[in-house]
Scaffold this motif. Structure first.
Motif, PDB file in Angstrom:
ATOM      1  N   TYR A 180       0.858  -1.186   0.000  1.00 11.44           N
ATOM      2  CA  TYR A 180       0.000   0.000   0.000  1.00 11.44           C
ATOM      3  C   TYR A 180       0.890   1.231   0.000  1.00 11.44           C
ATOM      4  O   TYR A 180       1.898   1.265   0.703  1.00 11.44           O
ATOM      5  N   TYR A 181       0.509   2.238  -0.783  1.00 14.43           N
ATOM      6  CA  TYR A 181       1.214   3.520  -0.746  1.00 14.43           C
ATOM      7  C   TYR A 181       0.200   4.575  -0.328  1.00 14.43           C
ATOM      8  O   TYR A 181      -0.818   4.775  -1.004  1.00 14.43           O
ATOM      9  N   LEU A 182       0.491   5.241   0.787  1.00 18.02           N
ATOM     10  CA  LEU A 182      -0.404   6.239   1.367  1.00 18.02           C
ATOM     11  C   LEU A 182       0.277   7.596   1.364  1.00 18.02           C
ATOM     12  O   LEU A 182       1.393   7.730   1.884  1.00 18.02           O
ATOM     13  N   SER A 183      -0.378   8.585   0.803  1.00 19.02           N
ATOM     14  CA  SER A 183       0.144   9.950   0.901  1.00 19.02           C
ATOM     15  C   SER A 183      -0.368  10.553   2.208  1.00 19.02           C
ATOM     16  O   SER A 183      -1.515  10.319   2.607  1.00 19.02           O
ATOM     17  N   HIS A 184       0.498  11.285   2.884  1.00 16.63           N
ATOM     18  CA  HIS A 184       0.085  11.910   4.142  1.00 16.63           C
ATOM     19  C   HIS A 184      -1.155  12.780   3.902  1.00 16.63           C
ATOM     20  O   HIS A 184      -1.313  13.362   2.829  1.00 16.63           O
ATOM     21  N   HIS A 237       4.344  10.845  -0.003  1.00 16.71           N
ATOM     22  CA  HIS A 237       3.856  12.101  -0.557  1.00 16.71           C
ATOM     23  C   HIS A 237       3.192  11.874  -1.907  1.00 16.71           C
ATOM     24  O   HIS A 237       3.516  10.933  -2.623  1.00 16.71           O
ATOM     25  N   GLY A 238       2.290  12.761  -2.252  1.00 17.39           N
ATOM     26  CA  GLY A 238       1.513  12.610  -3.471  1.00 17.39           C
ATOM     27  C   GLY A 238       2.328  12.650  -4.753  1.00 17.39           C
ATOM     28  O   GLY A 238       2.091  11.864  -5.668  1.00 17.39           O
ATOM     29  N   GLY A 239       3.302  13.561  -4.829  1.00 18.23           N
ATOM     30  CA  GLY A 239       4.091  13.682  -6.055  1.00 18.23           C
ATOM     31  C   GLY A 239       4.879  12.423  -6.362  1.00 18.23           C
ATOM     32  O   GLY A 239       4.732  11.828  -7.433  1.00 18.23           O
ATOM     33  N   GLY A 285      -7.766  17.860  -2.557  1.00 17.16           N
ATOM     34  CA  GLY A 285      -8.171  17.740  -1.169  1.00 17.16           C
ATOM     35  C   GLY A 285      -7.027  17.746  -0.180  1.00 17.16           C
ATOM     36  O   GLY A 285      -7.243  17.614   1.018  1.00 17.16           O
ATOM     37  N   GLY A 286      -5.797  17.847  -0.647  1.00 16.01           N
ATOM     38  CA  GLY A 286      -4.685  17.977   0.286  1.00 16.01           C
ATOM     39  C   GLY A 286      -4.061  16.692   0.753  1.00 16.01           C
ATOM     40  O   GLY A 286      -3.444  16.641   1.807  1.00 16.01           O
ATOM     41  N   GLY A 287      -4.200  15.621   0.013  1.00 14.40           N
ATOM     42  CA  GLY A 287      -3.539  14.372   0.366  1.00 14.40           C
ATOM     43  C   GLY A 287      -4.465  13.378   1.032  1.00 14.40           C
ATOM     44  O   GLY A 287      -5.680  13.475   0.955  1.00 14.40           O
ATOM     45  N   LYS A 296      -7.295   6.306  -4.045  1.00 13.14           N
ATOM     46  CA  LYS A 296      -8.594   6.318  -3.361  1.00 13.14           C
ATOM     47  C   LYS A 296      -8.413   7.030  -2.029  1.00 13.14           C
ATOM     48  O   LYS A 296      -7.279   7.092  -1.517  1.00 13.14           O
ATOM     49  N   PRO A 297      -9.473   7.531  -1.412  1.00 15.95           N
ATOM     50  CA  PRO A 297      -9.322   8.146  -0.093  1.00 15.95           C
ATOM     51  C   PRO A 297      -8.737   7.138   0.903  1.00 15.95           C
ATOM     52  O   PRO A 297      -9.031   5.946   0.850  1.00 15.95           O
ATOM     53  N   MET A 298      -7.900   7.633   1.809  1.00 13.66           N
ATOM     54  CA  MET A 298      -7.206   6.756   2.753  1.00 13.66           C
ATOM     55  C   MET A 298      -8.169   5.959   3.634  1.00 13.66           C
ATOM     56  O   MET A 298      -7.815   4.884   4.114  1.00 13.66           O
ATOM     57  N   GLU A 299      -9.367   6.453   3.789  1.00 16.08           N
ATOM     58  CA  GLU A 299     -10.352   5.753   4.612  1.00 16.08           C
ATOM     59  C   GLU A 299     -10.774   4.421   4.018  1.00 16.08           C
ATOM     60  O   GLU A 299     -11.413   3.624   4.684  1.00 16.08           O
TER      61      GLU A 299
END
Length: 189
Positions: free
Chosen positions: A5-9, A140-142, A165-167, A184-187
């Motif tokens: 999984y890759y999660l952007s802050h 991070h998103g980039g 939406g800011g990450g 997708k949203p982190m949720e």
């Protein structure tokens, strides 16, 4: 089959006078991490994180909640934008558009997208060799978008970037296979 999984802050507290890598999560960002922890998280063997404060503030509580080690890595940082530092939102978006559109150029002195992609891809590949089981990468998103493009085998293109939406976006993949879906949203983790 192992899953990564890759999660952007999530959202940060923007402080123009502070170095970007020292920004922490905003109240909204911290609340989103807390909401995620309150859910059933995947069974993780490790959490790898960028050294930037906002990433560590996301990764540490997730590693603690998963009872697994946190592995901070300098090579997971966002693309180096120190040449410009903070940019007002509209100027940042214009510069980011150019960063993705011209992946072999140092747009305004930023690290090239191609170099950042090689760095994040190598970091993730190395981490996957270091551990077994499912793994979470927090960054991070980039650079996450650059990783996504590499994993999918597509050219660098901002159309694969996380949504607005800011990450706080995530994508996942079965190790050895490309991601089947985008951010997708982190949720949804």
């Amino acid at each position: 089959m192992r899953r990564a999984y890759y999660l952007s802050h999530p959202q940060v507290h923007i402080e123009p006078e502070v170095e970007i890598d020292q920004w922490g999560l905003s109240d909204v960002g911290r609340a989103r991490v807390a909401t995620l922890i309150a859910r059933d998280l995947p069974d993780l063997s490790a959490v790898y994180s960028s050294l930037e404060v906002k990433a560590l503030e996301t990764a540490r509580p997730l590693a603690d909640a998963s009872c697994c080690p946190l592995q901070p890595r300098a090579d997971m940082g966002e693309n180096d934008r120190s040449a410009t530092g903070f940019l007002p939102p509209s100027e940042f978006e214009t510069t980011a558009d150019r960063f993705f559109a011209e992946p072999d150029r140092n747009v305004r002195g930023w690290e090239t997208a191609r170099a950042a992609q090689k760095r994040i891809t190598a970091s993730v590949q190395t981490a996957l060799l270091e551990t077994s089981g499912d793994v979470l990468f927090v960054g991070h998103g980039g650079v996450g978008t650059l990783l996504y493009c590499a994993l999918r085998g597509v050219e660098i293109d901002r159309r694969y970037d996380q949504g607005p939406g800011g990450g706080g976006q995530v994508f996942d993949w079965i190790v050895g296979h490309p991601p089947e879906t985008g951010w997708k949203p982190m949720e949804t983790l």
